[in-house]
Motif scaffolding. Structure first.
Motif, PDB file in Angstrom:
ATOM      1  N   VAL A 140       0.840  -1.203   0.000  1.00  0.00           N
ATOM      2  CA  VAL A 140       0.000   0.000   0.000  1.00  0.00           C
ATOM      3  C   VAL A 140       0.874   1.253   0.000  1.00  0.00           C
ATOM      4  N   ALA A 141       0.489   2.225  -0.814  1.00  0.00           N
ATOM      5  CA  ALA A 141       1.198   3.517  -0.816  1.00  0.00           C
ATOM      6  C   ALA A 141       0.673   4.347   0.351  1.00  0.00           C
ATOM      7  N   GLU A 142       1.548   5.119   0.980  1.00  0.00           N
ATOM      8  CA  GLU A 142       1.165   5.811   2.218  1.00  0.00           C
ATOM      9  C   GLU A 142      -0.039   6.744   2.063  1.00  0.00           C
ATOM     10  N   GLY A 143      -0.241   7.268   0.866  1.00  0.00           N
ATOM     11  CA  GLY A 143      -1.347   8.222   0.673  1.00  0.00           C
ATOM     12  C   GLY A 143      -2.668   7.544   0.347  1.00  0.00           C
ATOM     13  N   ALA A 144      -2.655   6.211   0.193  1.00  0.00           N
ATOM     14  CA  ALA A 144      -3.894   5.504  -0.179  1.00  0.00           C
ATOM     15  C   ALA A 144      -4.838   5.408   1.013  1.00  0.00           C
ATOM     16  N   GLY A 145      -6.123   5.370   0.730  1.00  0.00           N
ATOM     17  CA  GLY A 145      -7.147   5.090   1.749  1.00  0.00           C
ATOM     18  C   GLY A 145      -7.183   6.086   2.896  1.00  0.00           C
ATOM     19  N   GLN A 146      -6.751   7.304   2.662  1.00  0.00           N
ATOM     20  CA  GLN A 146      -6.727   8.276   3.764  1.00  0.00           C
ATOM     21  C   GLN A 146      -8.129   8.615   4.269  1.00  0.00           C
ATOM     22  N   SER A 147      -9.131   8.421   3.415  1.00  0.00           N
ATOM     23  CA  SER A 147     -10.507   8.749   3.826  1.00  0.00           C
ATOM     24  C   SER A 147     -10.989   7.800   4.935  1.00  0.00           C
ATOM     25  N   PHE A 148     -10.305   6.663   5.106  1.00  0.00           N
ATOM     26  CA  PHE A 148     -10.705   5.725   6.166  1.00  0.00           C
ATOM     27  C   PHE A 148     -10.099   6.125   7.515  1.00  0.00           C
ATOM     28  N   LEU A 149      -9.178   7.067   7.478  1.00  0.00           N
ATOM     29  CA  LEU A 149      -8.445   7.410   8.697  1.00  0.00           C
ATOM     30  C   LEU A 149      -8.902   8.758   9.239  1.00  0.00           C
ATOM     31  N   GLU A 150      -8.637   8.943  10.523  1.00  0.00           N
ATOM     32  CA  GLU A 150      -9.016  10.214  11.138  1.00  0.00           C
ATOM     33  C   GLU A 150      -8.157  11.338  10.570  1.00  0.00           C
ATOM     34  N   ASN A 151      -8.815  12.450  10.202  1.00  0.00           N
ATOM     35  CA  ASN A 151      -8.073  13.590   9.670  1.00  0.00           C
ATOM     36  C   ASN A 151      -7.704  14.521  10.817  1.00  0.00           C
ATOM     37  N   THR A 152      -6.409  14.596  11.125  1.00  0.00           N
ATOM     38  CA  THR A 152      -5.996  15.413  12.268  1.00  0.00           C
ATOM     39  C   THR A 152      -5.714  16.857  11.863  1.00  0.00           C
ATOM     40  N   ASN A 153      -5.709  17.108  10.564  1.00  0.00           N
ATOM     41  CA  ASN A 153      -5.356  18.440  10.034  1.00  0.00           C
ATOM     42  C   ASN A 153      -3.933  18.863  10.390  1.00  0.00           C
ATOM     43  N   ALA A 154      -3.130  17.915  10.871  1.00  0.00           N
ATOM     44  CA  ALA A 154      -1.751  18.258  11.234  1.00  0.00           C
ATOM     45  C   ALA A 154      -0.909  18.447   9.973  1.00  0.00           C
ATOM     46  N   LYS A 155       0.055  19.361  10.069  1.00  0.00           N
ATOM     47  CA  LYS A 155       0.948  19.606   8.935  1.00  0.00           C
ATOM     48  C   LYS A 155       2.392  19.555   9.409  1.00  0.00           C
ATOM     49  N   ASP A 156       3.287  19.186   8.502  1.00  0.00           N
ATOM     50  CA  ASP A 156       4.705  19.230   8.871  1.00  0.00           C
ATOM     51  C   ASP A 156       5.226  20.653   8.685  1.00  0.00           C
ATOM     52  N   ALA A 157       6.518  20.845   8.977  1.00  0.00           N
ATOM     53  CA  ALA A 157       7.081  22.198   8.954  1.00  0.00           C
ATOM     54  C   ALA A 157       6.990  22.848   7.582  1.00  0.00           C
ATOM     55  N   SER A 158       6.875  22.037   6.521  1.00  0.00           N
ATOM     56  CA  SER A 158       6.782  22.603   5.172  1.00  0.00           C
ATOM     57  C   SER A 158       5.344  22.849   4.739  1.00  0.00           C
ATOM     58  N   GLY A 159       4.392  22.458   5.589  1.00  0.00           N
ATOM     59  CA  GLY A 159       2.983  22.642   5.227  1.00  0.00           C
ATOM     60  C   GLY A 159       2.371  21.422   4.571  1.00  0.00           C
ATOM     61  N   ASN A 160       3.135  20.320   4.501  1.00  0.00           N
ATOM     62  CA  ASN A 160       2.572  19.090   3.942  1.00  0.00           C
ATOM     63  C   ASN A 160       1.663  18.435   4.978  1.00  0.00           C
ATOM     64  N   LYS A 161       0.553  17.888   4.501  1.00  0.00           N
ATOM     65  CA  LYS A 161      -0.375  17.212   5.407  1.00  0.00           C
ATOM     66  C   LYS A 161       0.305  15.985   6.036  1.00  0.00           C
ATOM     67  N   VAL A 162       0.157  15.839   7.343  1.00  0.00           N
ATOM     68  CA  VAL A 162       0.682  14.637   7.998  1.00  0.00           C
ATOM     69  C   VAL A 162      -0.372  13.541   7.821  1.00  0.00           C
ATOM     70  N   LEU A 163       0.025  12.487   7.164  1.00  0.00           N
ATOM     71  CA  LEU A 163      -0.931  11.434   6.826  1.00  0.00           C
ATOM     72  C   LEU A 163      -1.112  10.442   7.979  1.00  0.00           C
ATOM     73  N   GLY A 164      -2.293   9.827   8.011  1.00  0.00           N
ATOM     74  CA  GLY A 164      -2.529   8.740   8.955  1.00  0.00           C
ATOM     75  C   GLY A 164      -1.812   7.502   8.449  1.00  0.00           C
ATOM     76  N   ASP A 165      -1.551   6.542   9.344  1.00  0.00           N
ATOM     77  CA  ASP A 165      -0.801   5.346   8.930  1.00  0.00           C
ATOM     78  C   ASP A 165      -1.748   4.288   8.365  1.00  0.00           C
ATOM     79  N   ILE A 166      -1.824   4.242   7.065  1.00  0.00           N
ATOM     80  CA  ILE A 166      -2.719   3.305   6.396  1.00  0.00           C
ATOM     81  C   ILE A 166      -2.267   1.854   6.601  1.00  0.00           C
ATOM     82  N   GLY A 167      -0.971   1.660   6.786  1.00  0.00           N
ATOM     83  CA  GLY A 167      -0.444   0.302   6.998  1.00  0.00           C
ATOM     84  C   GLY A 167      -0.970  -0.275   8.297  1.00  0.00           C
ATOM     85  N   VAL A 168      -0.896   0.532   9.363  1.00  0.00           N
ATOM     86  CA  VAL A 168      -1.382   0.095  10.676  1.00  0.00           C
ATOM     87  C   VAL A 168      -2.888  -0.173  10.586  1.00  0.00           C
ATOM     88  N   HIS A 169      -3.585   0.719   9.868  1.00  0.00           N
ATOM     89  CA  HIS A 169      -5.036   0.573   9.725  1.00  0.00           C
ATOM     90  C   HIS A 169      -5.373  -0.761   9.052  1.00  0.00           C
TER      91      HIS A 169
END
Ligand SMILES: Nc1ncnc2c1ncn2[C@@H]1O[C@H](COP(=O)(O)OP(=O)(O)O)[C@@H](O)[C@H]1O
Ligand SMILES: O=P(O)(O)OC[C@H]1O[C@](O)(COP(=O)(O)O)[C@@H](O)[C@@H]1O
Ligand SMILES: [Mg+2]
Length: 512
Positions: free
Chosen positions: A381-410
């Motif tokens: 699985v690619a890390e950006g896949a299935g993000q709609s199944f995960l909780e959206n924390t709205n967290a961003k890294d220092a560059s403004g990129n969205k911090v993704l939920g861990d789809i692998g763990v899910h």
């Protein structure tokens, strides 16, 4: 072409030519930014591309000519003489010990698209109009020019590496330094820890020479260090002025390139005679127009090892299921290619292709089938896949990129739960090899790519170009204006032959 222009009332999505949407006549369709967190950034960049692209009215008999002219204008690369028409050109100082170099003529071009699609229904077709009219799209060929716009003795060159790690960074640094020295440059420095190094007074410049960089390609990472976030463009250019930097080589992905372009624009605004040249670094391979970016091949090769381990674990366990998460924030190239290359993956999930976990056609049902029929299964699985199944924390890294939920763990948790609820034994093992992959040294093919890109970056700067980046296009090397390569993230086309090959290899159904 990446931006599709409407016909009188219809336009076809550039990513999916089968998807026809209605639009205002003459309007321009820009791809939607994929990640909400990046939307501000990509809207901004896309707006630049949009502003530079002329809306084409396909009912105009001259539309093709106009389109071609617009393309040429958009892919024209900024030159120092744009701001300094009197800038003096001198004969190149690039010399090889054994023989005199051959030069690139400024009028040499590389063809951007090489397939003449006969219909929008052809696999992977990218068409400008519903008839898929063939239009030649030429971009500037990279390489050394006979005349240069910088005297080597006046040059202070700086190299900066930003974003996440990627195999090959040291190879590119090495070749930039070596090539600069061949031109005769003595003052070469590394900016430590990405753009941060421009503002953090505790981080001194790193003097660079052939001696310093000679063996750095033998290890992964970046000799200079990397970072996300950092100072504003104004602060960076202030710092460049203070330090007297007039050649800046920027190694990074789309964020870094947005920064590099802004630095270039700020230098032009301040009338600084500076060359800012990018070398695209993105392990995700999500930069537009290029065959691939450096580090990608190595990442795929290394990812296969993780897949193989997952396969062995799964295969050796009773009802074993191996889950491997690979990099790919918004693009599934690594997951797709590694799945294809390994031939050990039963299910490949990428951000570009929607899927369900549950339900009669879901991933879990298919896993159950695989366990029943094969006794084991591997999911990539690619890390950006299935993000709609995960909780959206709205967290961003220092560059403004969205911090993704861990789809692998899910996937691991959902799979365990599913099999437990169904009273079927399942041994689920999860591997996340991200940082192991990113840290390795480049393989031979990436090493060569880095060498060519690094050299061409220096040739571009000496030739007087700025606000450009360098890439491999149809196996040739070209200079491209930065806004065109970062207008949006390159992604896997679900209608492409490559994705279909991947599906053939895994044997997976549509999970919808
Ligand atoms: N739109 C932007 N304008 C200027 N600088 C940016 C922009 N987006 C990102 N950056 C800077 O570029 C650097 C790298 O960005 P990041 O997104 O982390 O990695 P990458 O370049 O690999 O995409 C960071 O220092 C970040 O602050
Ligand atoms: O943990 P980090 O350093 O933020 O990096 C994670 C990200 O780095 C990547 O591997 C590459 O991202 P960049 O191109 O922005 O460096 C992504 O796939 C991933 O989301
Ligand atoms: Mg990025």
């Amino acid at each position: 072409m990446d931006v599709l222009i409407s016909s009188a009332t219809m336009c076809i999505s550039p990513k999916n030519p089968f998807l026809v949407r209605s639009a205002r006549p003459g309007s321009l369709i820009l791809p939607k930014p994929r990640s909400p967190a990046n939307s501000v950034r990509f809207h901004r960049v896309a707006a630049v591309a949009a502003a530079r692209a002329t809306a084409i009215d396909l009912s105009d008999p001259e539309w093709k000519l106009k389109y071609q002219r617009d393309f040429e204008e958009r892919f024209n690369i900024p030159h120092i003489t744009d701001a300094f028409p009197d800038a003096e050109a001198i004969p190149s100082t690039f010399c090889l010990k054994m023989r005199s170099p051959t030069y690139i003529n400024n009028k040499d071009r590389v063809l951007l698209k090489v397939i003449n699609y006969s219909s929008p229904a052809s696999a992977g077709a990218v068409c400008i109009d519903p008839d898929c009219t063939w239009i030649e799209q030429w971009v500037q060929r990279a390489g050394p020019r006979e005349n240069i716009y910088f005297r080597p003795e006046d040059v202070k060159a700086a190299i900066v590496t930003c974003g996440g790690l990627c195999p090959g960074l040291n190879d590119v640094i090495r070749l930039i330094v070596i090539t600069l020295e061949i031109y005769g440059v003595k003052n070469i420095v590394g900016i430590p820890f990405g753009y941060r190094g421009f503002s953090d007074k505790n981080l001194p410049e790193i003097p660079l020479s052939r001696k310093v960089v000679q063996n750095i390609h033998l290890s992964g990472g970046s000799l200079l260090g990397v970072s996300r976030g950092g100072p504003t463009v104004t602060e960076i250019v202030d710092s460049m002025e203070e330090r007297g930097i007039n050649m800046l080589f920027v190694l990074g992905g789309n964020g870094t390139h947005a920064g590099a372009n802004a630095i270039h624009n700020e230098c032009v605004k301040r009338r600084m005679k500076v060359a800012v040249v990018g070398v695209p670094k993105t392990i995700d391979n999500d930069i537009l127009h290029m065959d691939k970016t450096f580090g990608f091949d190595t990442a795929v090769e290394e990812a296969q090892r993780a897949i193989n381990s997952a396969y062995i674990e799964a295969h050796s366990a009773y009802h074993g299921i191996g889950v491997v998460k690979l990099m790919g924030r918004s693009s599934g190239f690594i997951a797709m290619q590694a799945s294809l290359a390994s031939g050990q993956v039963d299910i490949c999930l990428i951000p570009e292709v929607p899927f369900n976990f549950h339900g009669p056609d879901g991933v879990l049902k298919h896993l159950n089938y695989l366990i029943e029929t094969k006794g084991s299964a591997v999911v990539c699985v690619a890390e950006g896949a299935g993000q709609s199944f995960l909780e959206n924390t709205n967290a961003k890294d220092a560059s403004g990129n969205k911090v993704l939920g861990d789809i692998g763990v899910h996937i691991q948790q959902e799979t365990k739960k599913y099999f437990k609820e169904n009273g079927v034994a399942a041994d689920v093992k999860y591997i996340d090899p991200t940082y192991m992959i990113r840290a390795v040294r480049a393989n031979a093919s990436d090493g060569i790519l880095c060498t060519v890109l690094g050299q061409n970056a220096v040739h571009g700067a000496f030739a007087g170009y700025s606000g450009i980046t360098v890439g491999i296009i149809n196996n040739h090397y070209a200079y491209l204006p930065i806004p065109e390569v970062i207008a949006y993230d390159k992604s896997v086309d679900p209608n492409s032959r490559m994705w279909h090959r991947c599906l053939t290899s895994t044997g997976q159904p549509d999970f919808l």
